[in-house]
Design a protein around this motif. Structure first.
Motif, PDB file in Angstrom:
ATOM      1  N   CYS A  81       0.834  -1.215   0.000  1.00  0.00           N
ATOM      2  CA  CYS A  81       0.000   0.000   0.000  1.00  0.00           C
ATOM      3  C   CYS A  81       0.864   1.259   0.000  1.00  0.00           C
ATOM      4  CB  CYS A  81      -0.933  -0.005   1.211  1.00  0.00           C
ATOM      5  SG  CYS A  81      -2.343  -1.109   1.056  1.00  0.00           S
ATOM      6  N   ASP A  82       1.989   1.186   0.693  1.00  0.00           N
ATOM      7  CA  ASP A  82       2.906   2.330   0.724  1.00  0.00           C
ATOM      8  C   ASP A  82       3.561   2.542  -0.641  1.00  0.00           C
ATOM      9  OD1 ASP A  82       4.448   4.408   2.140  1.00  0.00           O
ATOM     10  OD2 ASP A  82       6.139   3.088   1.731  1.00  0.00           O
ATOM     11  N   ILE A  83       3.793   1.449  -1.362  1.00  0.00           N
ATOM     12  CA  ILE A  83       4.442   1.546  -2.678  1.00  0.00           C
ATOM     13  C   ILE A  83       3.468   2.067  -3.737  1.00  0.00           C
ATOM     14  CG2 ILE A  83       5.287   0.086  -4.575  1.00  0.00           C
ATOM     15  CD1 ILE A  83       6.926  -1.431  -2.573  1.00  0.00           C
ATOM     16  N   ARG A  84       2.197   1.614  -3.664  1.00  0.00           N
ATOM     17  CA  ARG A  84       1.208   2.059  -4.643  1.00  0.00           C
ATOM     18  C   ARG A  84       0.963   3.560  -4.494  1.00  0.00           C
ATOM     19  NH1 ARG A  84      -2.358  -2.222  -2.237  1.00  0.00           N
ATOM     20  NH2 ARG A  84      -1.504  -4.186  -3.034  1.00  0.00           N
ATOM     21  N   GLY A  85       1.110   4.277  -5.569  1.00  0.00           N
ATOM     22  CA  GLY A  85       0.919   5.719  -5.540  1.00  0.00           C
ATOM     23  C   GLY A  85       2.208   6.467  -5.285  1.00  0.00           C
ATOM     24  N   ARG A  86       3.099   5.872  -4.489  1.00  0.00           N
ATOM     25  CA  ARG A  86       4.370   6.538  -4.202  1.00  0.00           C
ATOM     26  C   ARG A  86       5.464   6.080  -5.165  1.00  0.00           C
ATOM     27  NH1 ARG A  86       8.688   5.127  -1.543  1.00  0.00           N
ATOM     28  NH2 ARG A  86       7.696   3.254  -0.678  1.00  0.00           N
ATOM     29  N   ALA A  87       5.644   4.761  -5.294  1.00  0.00           N
ATOM     30  CA  ALA A  87       6.689   4.238  -6.185  1.00  0.00           C
ATOM     31  C   ALA A  87       6.121   3.752  -7.517  1.00  0.00           C
ATOM     32  CB  ALA A  87       7.445   3.099  -5.508  1.00  0.00           C
ATOM     33  N   ILE A 105     -11.550  17.779  -8.296  1.00  0.00           N
ATOM     34  CA  ILE A 105     -10.305  17.241  -8.861  1.00  0.00           C
ATOM     35  C   ILE A 105      -9.115  17.589  -7.972  1.00  0.00           C
ATOM     36  CG2 ILE A 105     -11.202  17.236 -11.206  1.00  0.00           C
ATOM     37  CD1 ILE A 105      -9.607  19.786 -11.754  1.00  0.00           C
ATOM     38  N   GLY A 106      -9.145  18.781  -7.350  1.00  0.00           N
ATOM     39  CA  GLY A 106      -8.056  19.171  -6.453  1.00  0.00           C
ATOM     40  C   GLY A 106      -7.964  18.262  -5.257  1.00  0.00           C
ATOM     41  N   ALA A 107      -9.121  17.908  -4.678  1.00  0.00           N
ATOM     42  CA  ALA A 107      -9.141  17.036  -3.495  1.00  0.00           C
ATOM     43  C   ALA A 107      -8.639  15.639  -3.838  1.00  0.00           C
ATOM     44  CB  ALA A 107     -10.560  16.966  -2.937  1.00  0.00           C
ATOM     45  N   GLN A 108      -8.953  15.161  -5.035  1.00  0.00           N
ATOM     46  CA  GLN A 108      -8.561  13.803  -5.402  1.00  0.00           C
ATOM     47  C   GLN A 108      -7.058  13.701  -5.672  1.00  0.00           C
ATOM     48  OE1 GLN A 108     -11.470  11.422  -7.737  1.00  0.00           O
ATOM     49  NE2 GLN A 108     -12.604  13.332  -7.954  1.00  0.00           N
ATOM     50  N   VAL A 109      -6.476  14.727  -6.278  1.00  0.00           N
ATOM     51  CA  VAL A 109      -5.030  14.715  -6.492  1.00  0.00           C
ATOM     52  C   VAL A 109      -4.308  14.896  -5.155  1.00  0.00           C
ATOM     53  CG1 VAL A 109      -3.088  15.839  -7.652  1.00  0.00           C
ATOM     54  CG2 VAL A 109      -5.267  15.575  -8.852  1.00  0.00           C
ATOM     55  N   ALA A 110      -4.836  15.784  -4.312  1.00  0.00           N
ATOM     56  CA  ALA A 110      -4.217  16.030  -3.005  1.00  0.00           C
ATOM     57  C   ALA A 110      -4.308  14.811  -2.089  1.00  0.00           C
ATOM     58  CB  ALA A 110      -4.888  17.224  -2.330  1.00  0.00           C
ATOM     59  N   GLU A 111      -5.347  13.982  -2.268  1.00  0.00           N
ATOM     60  CA  GLU A 111      -5.531  12.801  -1.416  1.00  0.00           C
ATOM     61  C   GLU A 111      -4.322  11.864  -1.493  1.00  0.00           C
ATOM     62  OE1 GLU A 111      -9.008   9.489  -0.613  1.00  0.00           O
ATOM     63  OE2 GLU A 111      -8.660  10.188  -2.654  1.00  0.00           O
ATOM     64  N   THR A 112      -3.818  11.645  -2.718  1.00  0.00           N
ATOM     65  CA  THR A 112      -2.647  10.786  -2.888  1.00  0.00           C
ATOM     66  C   THR A 112      -1.454  11.327  -2.104  1.00  0.00           C
ATOM     67  OG1 THR A 112      -3.405  10.194  -5.112  1.00  0.00           O
ATOM     68  CG2 THR A 112      -1.103   9.761  -4.606  1.00  0.00           C
ATOM     69  N   ILE A 113      -1.278  12.636  -2.154  1.00  0.00           N
ATOM     70  CA  ILE A 113      -0.151  13.282  -1.468  1.00  0.00           C
ATOM     71  C   ILE A 113      -0.308  13.163   0.040  1.00  0.00           C
ATOM     72  CG2 ILE A 113       1.081  15.468  -1.188  1.00  0.00           C
ATOM     73  CD1 ILE A 113      -0.057  16.228  -4.002  1.00  0.00           C
ATOM     74  N   LEU A 114      -1.533  13.370   0.542  1.00  0.00           N
ATOM     75  CA  LEU A 114      -1.782  13.316   1.982  1.00  0.00           C
ATOM     76  C   LEU A 114      -1.595  11.905   2.539  1.00  0.00           C
ATOM     77  CD1 LEU A 114      -4.931  15.630   2.127  1.00  0.00           C
ATOM     78  CD2 LEU A 114      -2.724  16.083   3.210  1.00  0.00           C
ATOM     79  N   ARG A 121      -2.656  19.871   4.654  1.00  0.00           N
ATOM     80  CA  ARG A 121      -3.623  19.932   3.561  1.00  0.00           C
ATOM     81  C   ARG A 121      -3.323  21.097   2.623  1.00  0.00           C
ATOM     82  NH1 ARG A 121      -8.097  17.255   2.570  1.00  0.00           N
ATOM     83  NH2 ARG A 121      -7.895  16.182   4.581  1.00  0.00           N
ATOM     84  N   LYS A 122      -2.868  22.218   3.191  1.00  0.00           N
ATOM     85  CA  LYS A 122      -2.551  23.378   2.369  1.00  0.00           C
ATOM     86  C   LYS A 122      -1.368  23.079   1.446  1.00  0.00           C
ATOM     87  CE  LYS A 122      -2.979  27.711   1.181  1.00  0.00           C
ATOM     88  NZ  LYS A 122      -4.168  28.177   0.440  1.00  0.00           N
ATOM     89  N   GLU A 123      -0.354  22.421   1.984  1.00  0.00           N
ATOM     90  CA  GLU A 123       0.813  22.069   1.165  1.00  0.00           C
ATOM     91  C   GLU A 123       0.433  21.056   0.079  1.00  0.00           C
ATOM     92  OE1 GLU A 123       4.387  22.610   4.477  1.00  0.00           O
ATOM     93  OE2 GLU A 123       3.313  20.707   4.302  1.00  0.00           O
ATOM     94  N   ALA A 124      -0.442  20.125   0.443  1.00  0.00           N
ATOM     95  CA  ALA A 124      -0.890  19.137  -0.536  1.00  0.00           C
ATOM     96  C   ALA A 124      -1.685  19.806  -1.654  1.00  0.00           C
ATOM     97  CB  ALA A 124      -1.738  18.063   0.146  1.00  0.00           C
ATOM     98  N   GLU A 125      -2.466  20.813  -1.302  1.00  0.00           N
ATOM     99  CA  GLU A 125      -3.253  21.550  -2.300  1.00  0.00           C
ATOM    100  C   GLU A 125      -2.338  22.306  -3.258  1.00  0.00           C
ATOM    101  OE1 GLU A 125      -6.061  25.361  -1.959  1.00  0.00           O
ATOM    102  OE2 GLU A 125      -6.872  23.596  -0.919  1.00  0.00           O
ATOM    103  N   ALA A 162      -2.455  13.004 -13.355  1.00  0.00           N
ATOM    104  CA  ALA A 162      -1.934  13.855 -12.277  1.00  0.00           C
ATOM    105  C   ALA A 162      -1.930  13.118 -10.949  1.00  0.00           C
ATOM    106  CB  ALA A 162      -2.766  15.133 -12.175  1.00  0.00           C
ATOM    107  N   MET A 163      -2.984  12.363 -10.664  1.00  0.00           N
ATOM    108  CA  MET A 163      -3.035  11.562  -9.433  1.00  0.00           C
ATOM    109  C   MET A 163      -1.922  10.525  -9.423  1.00  0.00           C
ATOM    110  SD  MET A 163      -7.177  10.999  -9.287  1.00  0.00           S
ATOM    111  CE  MET A 163      -7.100   9.781  -7.978  1.00  0.00           C
ATOM    112  N   ALA A 164      -1.663   9.924 -10.598  1.00  0.00           N
ATOM    113  CA  ALA A 164      -0.674   8.851 -10.676  1.00  0.00           C
ATOM    114  C   ALA A 164       0.756   9.365 -10.520  1.00  0.00           C
ATOM    115  CB  ALA A 164      -0.816   8.103 -12.001  1.00  0.00           C
TER     116      ALA A 164
END
Length: 534
Positions: A81-87, A105-114, A121-125, A162-164
């Motif tokens: 789970c840690d590898i998916r999305g990160r690596a 769309i902003g929340a969904q891209v930021a979710e991966t980062i968070l 949350r501000k930095e992720a945005e 963008a999420m990927a």
């Protein structure tokens, strides 16, 4: 790192004793694009799911999956789970199902980062805004507060990308990312993936059933059949020296030309005369005059008896709106549509006498079938348009004739849709359209989701039906190669208007309008080489 970025060695997967993958070996280097191609069921997506660690729990797996020197097979689910999305990032085929419709769309891209980083949350945005801009969605035109339904198909696919890539993964897996996109949007997405791979230094596993799509994109191509890689080589070498019969069959099917009967010099069947279609827009304030958007603008063309006509254009150009009007599903705001002189829509409602003469075949036959109904019930649905539908033996004979005409057996009438392959289901959809012997069939992206060899079979079937039944059809598609192989004439639509029309070969070889030339330039093309040296 001394070895390849991704090293798959002797990967085998079995489900309850059934072998799905057999000794699959594949390597991807940093900054390299490797295409995994083959027909549905060949094991492409299963290889991707094994790489990202998303196989079902009941599977039996053997072999090695090594990413950046780390053996993925030894990791726990929590570590994966840690590898998916990160690596490892994943881009799916249908962006609308990969995105949450109630999240911006902003929340969904930021979710991966968070999820994967210790950030606010501000930095992720802020990071999400940067990544969306990187994929061609700048904040001034596409605010983070937009929802998926407010974007086009190509724009939604950019959000998924963008999420990927939000965390700059080492490996990106793209599973049929352009199948549902028009040619210009497809070209943009492919160029974006190429650019991201080169600039970010990540590896890209590109999964597709279409050799033309990856002929100019991939560094190497691996061809899969029945869970095995039957041939792999650098792209140019593969096309010049392809040795496996299956690879040659895919190449030939990708450039298949249907054997069309001679076009009839017949009087007009369908006449579309100066048709316009307006949609109301919200008022700016309660007392303002309601504004309208004109989706179709003064369209005029004819389709003769027995003629095959193509309609091409980008998403949002008005093709679907025009099609609904031709089928009598929507009224027109101006102009008139007639079939053999009778209006398709009259006195504020569809004309049933005309509707029974026009049938439609949709892009996804499985989605247009009720899975709880038998084939016999499904393909006889158009009988409700007839004043005196056949009963008893006459009904059974009509079902048998329709199934036989599309290359299936009358015994298939008792089966259910799930018992058929994708190509067979499309044959059922054609049988449903054919059963009341219409004069015109509308094929709406009817082969875009099919493998190249199945697509070639369906195109040949359409040519045979046109020959034997004298059918006319309107063929709507974003695949220009298919349109060229199956139509006599082509209409090019942009911003609700027909900007060019003429004989298919002439329009494709000598396009006059700049938009037509842009479509031709964007369409993927196979190299003029082959296993026989052609």
């Amino acid at each position: 790192m001394t070895g390849p970025l991704l090293d798959i060695r002797d990967l085998s997967v079995a489900i309850k004793g059934t072998q799905i993958l057999r000794d699959v070996s594949l390597k991807i280097e940093e900054g390299e694009i490797v295409a995994l191609t083959g027909e549905s069921g060949s094991g492409k997506s299963m290889t991707a799911l094994a790489t990202i660690g998303l196989l079902p729990q009941s599977v039996e797996v053997s072999g090695h999956l090594v990413l950046d020197g780390q053996d993925l097979g030894t990791l726990s689910e929590r570590q994966l789970c840690d590898i998916r999305g990160r690596a490892i990032g994943m881009v799916f085929q249908e962006p609308m199902t990969a995105l949450n419709p109630v999240q911006t769309i902003g929340a969904q891209v930021a979710e991966t980062i968070l999820i994967h980083t210790k950030t606010t949350r501000k930095e992720a945005e802020i990071r999400a805004r940067t990544v969306l801009e990187r994929v061609g969605l700048p904040a001034d035109r596409f605010p983070l507060g937009r929802y998926p339904h407010e974007l086009s198909g190509g724009q939604r696919q950019r959000v998924v990308i963008a999420m990927a890539i939000a965390l700059r993964p080492r490996l990106l897996i793209a599973d049929e990312p352009t199948t549902a996109l028009d040619v210009t949007t497809q070209a943009q997405i492919l160029e974006l993936l190429r650019d991201l791979t080169r600039t970010e230094g990540m590896g890209l596993m590109m999964i597709t059933h279409d050799l033309a799509v990856v002929s100019d994109l991939a560094d190497r191509i691996a061809v899969m059949k029945n869970g095995e890689i039957v041939e792999q080589a650098p792209t140019r070498q593969l096309f010049e020296q392809m040795s496996h019969p299956y690879t040659k069959a895919l190449f030939e099917a990708s450039q298949h030309q249907a054997d069309l009967p001679q076009a009839q010099c017949a009087p007009p069947l369908l006449r579309v005369q100066d048709v316009a279609r307006d949609y109301p827009l919200p008022r700016r304030h309660p007392f303002a005059k309601r504004p309208y958007f004109r989706a179709v603008k003064g369209v005029r063309f004819d389709i003769n008896h027995g003629e095959r006509v193509g309609l091409v254009g980008e998403s949002g150009c008005g093709k679907s709106t025009l099609t609904r009007a031709i089928l009598g599903l929507d009224p027109v705001s101006a102009g008139q549509i007639t079939l053999d002189g009778d209006p398709v829509y009259s006195s504020g409602q569809p004309n049933p006498m005309v509707q029974r003469q026009i049938q439609v075949v949709f892009q996804d036959p499985y989605g247009s079938f009720n899975p709880r109904h038998t084939v016999a019930r499904l393909i006889t649905e158009p009988f409700h348009l007839l004043p005196d539908p056949p009963q008893g033996a006459a009904r059974s004979d009509a079902i048998a004739e329709a199934l036989t005409a599309v290359g299936l057996s009358p015994d298939d009438a008792a089966k259910y849709p799930h018992a058929f392959s994708g190509g067979q289901r499309q044959r059922l959809a054609i049988a449903r359209a054919l059963i009341i012997k219409p004069k015109l069939i509308v094929f709406d992206e009817a082969v875009s989701a099919l493998d190249v060899r199945v697509r070639a079979q369906i195109l040949d079937l359409m040519a045979d039906l046109s020959r034997h039944y004298g059918l006319a059809y309107l063929f709507i598609s974003h695949d220009l190669g298919v349109v060229r192989s199956i139509t006599d004439r082509v209409l090019v639509m942009q911003h609700g208007a027909i900007v060019e029309q003429g004989k298919t070969a002439e329009v494709f070889e000598h396009p006059n309008h700049p938009y037509t030339r842009a479509l031709m330039d964007a369409a993927p093309k196979l190299p003029r080489i082959g296993g026989n040296g052609a």
